[in-house]
Design a protein around this motif. Structure first.
Motif, PDB file in Angstrom:
ATOM      1  N   ARG A  70      74.259  21.356  96.109  1.00  0.00           N
ATOM      2  CA  ARG A  70      73.517  20.939  94.918  1.00  0.00           C
ATOM      3  C   ARG A  70      74.216  21.390  93.642  1.00  0.00           C
ATOM      4  O   ARG A  70      73.843  20.987  92.554  1.00  0.00           O
ATOM      5  CB  ARG A  70      72.108  21.525  94.944  1.00  0.00           C
TER       6      ARG A  70
ATOM      7  N   LEU B 207      80.666  12.271  91.147  1.00  0.00           N
ATOM      8  CA  LEU B 207      79.691  12.924  90.273  1.00  0.00           C
ATOM      9  C   LEU B 207      79.681  14.438  90.438  1.00  0.00           C
ATOM     10  O   LEU B 207      79.813  14.960  91.541  1.00  0.00           O
ATOM     11  CB  LEU B 207      78.282  12.419  90.595  1.00  0.00           C
TER      12      LEU B 207
ATOM     13  N   LEU C 286      77.356  17.577  90.530  1.00  0.00           N
ATOM     14  CA  LEU C 286      75.964  17.818  90.910  1.00  0.00           C
ATOM     15  C   LEU C 286      75.507  19.169  90.378  1.00  0.00           C
ATOM     16  O   LEU C 286      76.250  20.147  90.448  1.00  0.00           O
ATOM     17  CB  LEU C 286      75.822  17.797  92.434  1.00  0.00           C
TER      18      LEU C 286
ATOM     19  N   GLY D 286      73.926  17.668  85.525  1.00  0.00           N
ATOM     20  CA  GLY D 286      74.623  16.779  86.439  1.00  0.00           C
ATOM     21  C   GLY D 286      73.584  15.997  87.205  1.00  0.00           C
ATOM     22  O   GLY D 286      72.383  16.162  87.003  1.00  0.00           O
ATOM     23  N   SER D 287      74.038  15.161  88.083  1.00  0.00           N
ATOM     24  CA  SER D 287      73.110  14.442  88.942  1.00  0.00           C
ATOM     25  C   SER D 287      72.638  15.378  90.050  1.00  0.00           C
ATOM     26  O   SER D 287      73.015  16.548  90.089  1.00  0.00           O
ATOM     27  CB  SER D 287      73.797  13.205  89.531  1.00  0.00           C
ATOM     28  N   ASN D 288      71.792  14.878  90.935  1.00  0.00           N
ATOM     29  CA  ASN D 288      71.318  15.674  92.065  1.00  0.00           C
ATOM     30  C   ASN D 288      70.985  14.713  93.211  1.00  0.00           C
ATOM     31  O   ASN D 288      70.881  13.505  92.999  1.00  0.00           O
ATOM     32  CB  ASN D 288      70.104  16.539  91.669  1.00  0.00           C
TER      33      ASN D 288
ATOM     34  N   GLU E 119      68.082  12.214  92.660  1.00  0.00           N
ATOM     35  CA  GLU E 119      68.383  11.133  91.722  1.00  0.00           C
ATOM     36  C   GLU E 119      69.198  10.044  92.419  1.00  0.00           C
ATOM     37  O   GLU E 119      68.921   8.850  92.270  1.00  0.00           O
ATOM     38  CB  GLU E 119      69.159  11.688  90.523  1.00  0.00           C
ATOM     39  N   LEU E 120      70.180  10.457  93.206  1.00  0.00           N
ATOM     40  CA  LEU E 120      70.996   9.490  93.944  1.00  0.00           C
ATOM     41  C   LEU E 120      70.151   8.726  94.959  1.00  0.00           C
ATOM     42  O   LEU E 120      70.288   7.510  95.112  1.00  0.00           O
ATOM     43  CB  LEU E 120      72.152  10.204  94.638  1.00  0.00           C
TER      44      LEU E 120
ATOM     45  N   ALA F 130      67.916   6.113  93.250  1.00  0.00           N
ATOM     46  CA  ALA F 130      68.685   4.938  92.804  1.00  0.00           C
ATOM     47  C   ALA F 130      68.980   4.005  93.972  1.00  0.00           C
ATOM     48  O   ALA F 130      68.784   2.785  93.877  1.00  0.00           O
ATOM     49  CB  ALA F 130      69.986   5.385  92.137  1.00  0.00           C
TER      50      ALA F 130
END
Length: 142
Positions: free
Chosen positions: A18, A31, A33, A45-47, A50-51, A54
């Motif tokens: 993470r 990305l 994270l 960052g993303s996590n 979120e991915l 999407a």
């Protein structure tokens, strides 16, 4: 249930999971994270959630269109799918996910929109993969 997969793709995570990075084999996803603020991170960052939301939203919209097509229903212009993924502690001492799926089908009547949303939930591979494993809610707006 047997699956005859016609497509495969891989992604590789490195670093702290993470708190690291993830790159798809195609390179289209690369990305950084970071844990969200709500989980003690910087949120910069993303996590994974979120991915997941999407991918789920895109797949579900495709399923919604397929189900509508099977029923001879035109999907209205402006139709959207929003998937909200939650993460939190579960009753077993670990963590679990939730998914709230909201479809927007402008111009359809409410019963027809909900029937399409429910049909997409039965058809969508993400819904099938998580059924019985996470709590789902499916709502339709018109």
């Amino acid at each position: 249930m047997a699956v005859d997969a016609v497509y495969h793709v891989s992604s590789t995570a490195a670093g702290g999971g993470r708190d690291g990075e993830v790159v798809s084999e195609t390179g289209r996803i690369a990305l950084e994270l970071r844990p969200p603020v709500e989980m003690g991170g910087s949120g910069e960052g993303s996590n994974p959630e979120e991915l997941f939301s999407a991918g789920y939203a895109a797949c579900y919209l495709g399923a919604l269109r397929a189900v509508a097509g099977q029923q001879g229903v035109s999907v209205p212009e402006g139709t959207t799918v929003k998937v909200t993924v939650g993460i939190g502690k579960d009753s077993e001492g670990g963590f679990g996910l939730t998914a709230a799926i909201e479809t927007y089908l402008p111009g359809l009547d409410e019963a027809q929109a909900q029937a399409l949303a429910d049909g997409a939930h039965a058809f969508c591979p993400y819904s099938k993969a998580t059924r019985g494993n996470i709590e789902h809610t499916v709502t339709a707006r018109v």
